[in-house]
Design an enzyme around this catalytic site. Structure first.
Site, PDB file in Angstrom:
ATOM      1  N   ASN A  90     -17.447   1.577   3.020  1.00 20.44           N
ATOM      2  CA  ASN A  90     -15.927   1.225   3.203  1.00 20.44           C
ATOM      3  C   ASN A  90     -15.654   0.053   2.411  1.00 20.44           C
ATOM      4  O   ASN A  90     -14.410  -0.023   2.265  1.00 20.44           O
ATOM      5  CB  ASN A  90     -15.973   0.527   4.685  1.00 20.44           C
ATOM      6  CG  ASN A  90     -15.094  -0.374   5.054  1.00 20.44           C
ATOM      7  OD1 ASN A  90     -13.707  -0.014   5.221  1.00 20.44           O
ATOM      8  ND2 ASN A  90     -14.897  -1.620   5.021  1.00 20.44           N
ATOM      9  N   SER A 143      -8.596   7.131   0.410  1.00 24.99           N
ATOM     10  CA  SER A 143      -7.148   6.585   0.651  1.00 24.99           C
ATOM     11  C   SER A 143      -5.906   7.638   0.780  1.00 24.99           C
ATOM     12  O   SER A 143      -6.464   8.662  -0.162  1.00 24.99           O
ATOM     13  CB  SER A 143      -6.782   5.415  -0.040  1.00 24.99           C
ATOM     14  OG  SER A 143      -5.593   4.865  -0.067  1.00 24.99           O
ATOM     15  N   TYR A 156      -6.617   2.349  -8.987  1.00 23.21           N
ATOM     16  CA  TYR A 156      -6.831   2.112  -7.361  1.00 23.21           C
ATOM     17  C   TYR A 156      -6.781   3.713  -6.844  1.00 23.21           C
ATOM     18  O   TYR A 156      -7.980   4.169  -6.460  1.00 23.21           O
ATOM     19  CB  TYR A 156      -6.121   1.236  -6.546  1.00 23.21           C
ATOM     20  CG  TYR A 156      -6.537   1.337  -5.134  1.00 23.21           C
ATOM     21  CD1 TYR A 156      -7.658   0.752  -4.663  1.00 23.21           C
ATOM     22  CD2 TYR A 156      -5.465   2.053  -4.320  1.00 23.21           C
ATOM     23  CE1 TYR A 156      -7.961   0.998  -3.347  1.00 23.21           C
ATOM     24  CE2 TYR A 156      -5.832   2.149  -3.060  1.00 23.21           C
ATOM     25  CZ  TYR A 156      -7.112   1.574  -2.496  1.00 23.21           C
ATOM     26  OH  TYR A 156      -7.572   1.653  -1.244  1.00 23.21           O
ATOM     27  N   LYS A 160      -9.847   6.309  -5.390  1.00 24.03           N
ATOM     28  CA  LYS A 160      -9.995   6.845  -4.132  1.00 24.03           C
ATOM     29  C   LYS A 160     -10.023   8.489  -4.327  1.00 24.03           C
ATOM     30  O   LYS A 160     -10.473   9.130  -3.574  1.00 24.03           O
ATOM     31  CB  LYS A 160      -8.773   6.440  -3.485  1.00 24.03           C
ATOM     32  CG  LYS A 160      -8.931   4.912  -3.035  1.00 24.03           C
ATOM     33  CD  LYS A 160     -10.109   4.526  -2.213  1.00 24.03           C
ATOM     34  CE  LYS A 160     -10.447   3.176  -1.996  1.00 24.03           C
ATOM     35  NZ  LYS A 160     -11.561   2.766  -1.000  1.00 24.03           N
ATOM     36  N   THR A 191      -4.677  -5.467   7.027  1.00 23.72           N
ATOM     37  CA  THR A 191      -5.970  -5.943   6.799  1.00 23.72           C
ATOM     38  C   THR A 191      -5.700  -7.087   5.964  1.00 23.72           C
ATOM     39  O   THR A 191      -4.704  -7.227   5.356  1.00 23.72           O
ATOM     40  CB  THR A 191      -7.021  -4.964   6.554  1.00 23.72           C
ATOM     41  OG1 THR A 191      -6.688  -4.359   5.272  1.00 23.72           O
ATOM     42  CG2 THR A 191      -7.296  -3.587   7.380  1.00 23.72           C
TER      43      THR A 191
END
Ligand code: NDP
Ligand code: 8X3
Length: 259
Positions: A90, A143, A156, A160, A191
């Site tokens: 994670n 993601s 990013y 993923k 988050t």
């Protein structure tokens, strides 16, 4: 239908000091599993030990980018936590939202080192034990950014997409073995993710989640938990989860000058 008994599981969660990772550790520990929680901020992990006790939670300071450290942590696990059944890869982050021509190269490197290399090191360190015991489950946090591009998501999203494709490839390698692999692909979730992405800018981070109900850590933890305790013969290959408010509507049109 016989679900797995969570009390028989040992779970290793990276990035357990915040967000999905912390909520996942709490979900499993509350159900009776033993959980190894790993992250750089050990003081935050210690609060999980305080809450559930040292028999339930084993906390380790770990930077997943450090291959030797990953190997050291795995080989040094105390006996009660050494036979890991579920690895939740994670730990990860996005840094910045700039277009490719403006982004800082160091940010790219950090994302690649964490989201790709860190995940590979943890997988490689824990997989041999799972193969020996012929029992295990690797759950990788990809993601929706790996499937659907958006401006500024460039590297990013690329990391993923790697996580998703690597997960499917790993599953191919493990054909015929009693080891499951899942790529979990959440959409917008509140988050510390955006706080990290925007370098601690709280107002900008809060803006990402304004005006709708995003996912929260517990929602994603529930997905991790559910795929883990499903009867052994079921493998969820990939799981895409969005808040109801997020969808595929409104692909933007931007007129282009062709001169
Ligand atoms: P958070 O920022 O809340 O949590 C990220 C966790 O990763 C922290 O515990 C952090 O711990 C850990 N981490 C970061 N770098 C490292 C490192 N080098 N070594 C060890 N641990 C590290 O974000 P989320 O919970 O939202 O993110 C968890 C995962 O889910 C990430 O992979 C993210 O890309 C992915 N994701 C997030 C979505 C979202 O909208 N929030 C949606 C889809 C996927 P510490 O700093 O203490 O090391
Ligand atoms: C995090 C979800 O859409 O902010 O992976 O990139 S998104």
């Amino acid at each position: 239908m016989t679900h797995l008994d969570p009390a028989t599981l040992t779970v290793f969660v990276t990035g357990a000091s915040s967000g999905f990772g912390r909520a996942t550790a709490v979900r499993f520990a509350s159900a009776g599993s033993r959980v190894v929680v790993a992250a750089r901020r050990l003081e935050r992990l210690q609060t999980l030990v305080d809450e559930f006790g040292a028999g339930r939670i084993h906390a380790v300071a770990l930077d997943v980018r450090d291959r030797a450290a990953v190997e050291g942590v795995v080989s040094g696990l105390p006996a009660a936590f050494a036979e890991v059944d579920v690895l939740v890869n994670n730990a990860g982050l996005a840094l910045g939202l700039e277009p490719v021509n403006e982004t800082k190269l160091e940010n790219w490197q950090t994302m690649i080192d964490t989201n790709i290399n860190g995940l590979l090191y943890c997988t490689r360190a824990l997989l041999p034990g799972m193969m020996e015991r012929n029992r295990g489950h690797i759950i990788n946090l990809s993601s929706i950014a790996g499937s659907y591009p958006y401006p500024g998501g460039n590297v990013y999203g690329g990391t993923k997409a790697f996580v998703r494709q690597f997960s499917l490839g790993l599953r191919s390698d493990l054909a015929g073995r009693n080891i499951r692999v899942t790529s979990l692909e959440p959409g917008k979730a509140e988050t510390e993710f955006s706080l990290v992405r925007f370098g601690g800018d709280e107002a900008r981070a809060a803006g990402v989640y304004e005006g709708y109900r995003p996912l929260v850590g517990e929602d994603v933890a529930e997905c991790v938990y559910w795929v883990s305790v499903l009867p052994r013969h079921i493998n969820v290959n990939s799981m895409e989860v969005m808040p109801l408010s997020q969808s595929f509507a409104d692909f933007p049109i931007k007129p282009v000058r062709e001169d």
